[in-house]
Design an enzyme around this catalytic site. Structure first.
Site, short mmCIF file in Angstrom:
data_model
loop_
_atom_site.label_atom_id
_atom_site.label_comp_id
_atom_site.label_asym_id
_atom_site.label_seq_id
_atom_site.Cartn_x
_atom_site.Cartn_y
_atom_site.Cartn_z
N ASP A 46 52.84 68.19 67.88
CA ASP A 46 52.56 68.34 66.45
C ASP A 46 53.18 69.61 65.87
OD1 ASP A 46 51.25 66.01 65.72
OD2 ASP A 46 49.28 66.75 66.35
N GLY A 47 53.14 70.72 66.62
CA GLY A 47 53.70 71.96 66.12
C GLY A 47 55.18 71.83 65.81
N ASN A 54 49.49 71.81 57.84
CA ASN A 54 48.12 71.62 58.35
C ASN A 54 47.12 72.58 57.72
OD1 ASN A 54 48.35 69.45 60.03
ND2 ASN A 54 48.34 70.61 61.94
N ASP A 55 47.32 73.87 57.99
CA ASP A 55 46.28 74.81 57.58
C ASP A 55 46.77 76.24 57.50
OD1 ASP A 55 46.36 75.59 60.34
OD2 ASP A 55 44.90 74.05 60.81
N ASP A 82 34.04 84.55 62.10
CA ASP A 82 35.27 84.90 62.80
C ASP A 82 36.49 84.68 61.92
OD1 ASP A 82 33.97 85.68 65.07
OD2 ASP A 82 34.44 83.88 66.23
#
Length: 286
Positions: A74-75, A144-145, A174
């Protein structure tokens, strides 16, 4: 399916993946059998001694190609889509939600030649690091994010989030995940966030390990704008699509909003989002 004519293909493999080289060589053989023109990054010429490809620079590849075939996980596929060309992902990783084909399905590359495929446009995010006086220090794009989180210190921070210019919440956590619907099956899912159909444009906000009994993931309209400030003494950074974190200096903020560009992914198989989701999660359970 809609019809799209292809003239030239760029092949971008991630050769750090264990089986990516063999899969990429098989892709070359299939493209040559179909009589399709393709190019490969010049640095990889020795890895493809028998390929009838044009070996050129990455800039030349992106400039000349009509589509890009990305071989990896995916990356790799997500990074390739940021070049702004329609991208077909071929899985050489583990799960690869964004892969359009598996290594055993390369005969379906013939669909590129006859134009039998669909173009799936996915919303992206723009993340800007902003100085205390309002200057944009850097701009980053995410399929994605965008994740703002603490670094190596085992200590939570206070994250102040504004939505459309108004205070939204203070999270002792976090970090915070801002996700697209495409990214809802990535880090957002692991952090307990909801899964959203990519056809529903929205921005997801999911806190990471928040110190609260009532903090939940939230879903916002796609025209929302967020500004995040870290208020503690913990070093924090911005990571887009899992890439190396960019340090955020004290006093700086991060501005998140929908990007003007979108990611374009080629879909050859006639699968729904839920079919893909169930299939990939089933692979993970095996």
């Amino acid at each position: 399916m809609r019809q799209w004519m292809i003239m030239k293909i760029a092949l971008l493999p991630n050769l750090t993946r264990k089986n990516a080289l063999q899969v990429s060589r098989n892709v070359c053989a299939e493209l040559e059998k179909l009589g399709m023109d393709y190019c490969i990054k010049r640095d990889y010429k020795d890895d493809f001694p028998s390929a009838k490809a044009e070996f050129i620079t990455i800039d030349e590849m992106v400039d000349r190609c009509d589509i890009i075939i990305a071989v990896g996980g995916d990356g790799t596929i997500i990074h390739t889509a940021k070049f702004g060309k329609p991208t077909l992902g071929i899985n050489a990783g583990r799960i690869a939600f964004m892969a359009g084909l598996e290594p055993t399905e390369l005969e379906m590359l013939a669909n590129l030649k006859n134009g039998s495929y669909e173009l799936d446009r996915r919303m992206m995010l723009k993340a800007e690091i902003v100085s205390p006086n309002g200057d944009v220090l850097s701009t980053h794009y995410c399929v994605n994010d965008a994740v703002i989180a603490r670094g190596l210190q085992i200590k939570m921070d206070d994250f102040i989030v504004e939505h459309n210019g108004k205070f939204l919440n203070k999270y002792t956590a976090d970090g915070i995940i801002f996700s697209t619907p495409t990214g809802s099956t990535a880090y957002n899912l692991s952090a307990g966030g909801p899964v959203v159909d990519p056809q529903i444009e929205s921005i997801l906000l999911t806190p990471i390990c928040t110190h609260s009994l009532f903090s939940r993931a939230l879903i916002f309209k796609p025209d929302s704008q967020f500004v995040l400030h870290g208020k503690g003494d913990v070093e924090i950074g911005l990571s887009c699509d899992g890439e190396d974190a960019i340090p955020i200096e004290s006093g700086c903020s991060v501005r998140i909003q929908k990007a003007d560009m979108c990611g374009e992914f080629i879909r050859i198989k006639n699968e729904t989002f839920l079919e893909i989701l169930n299939s990939k999660l089933e692979q993970r359970r095996l």
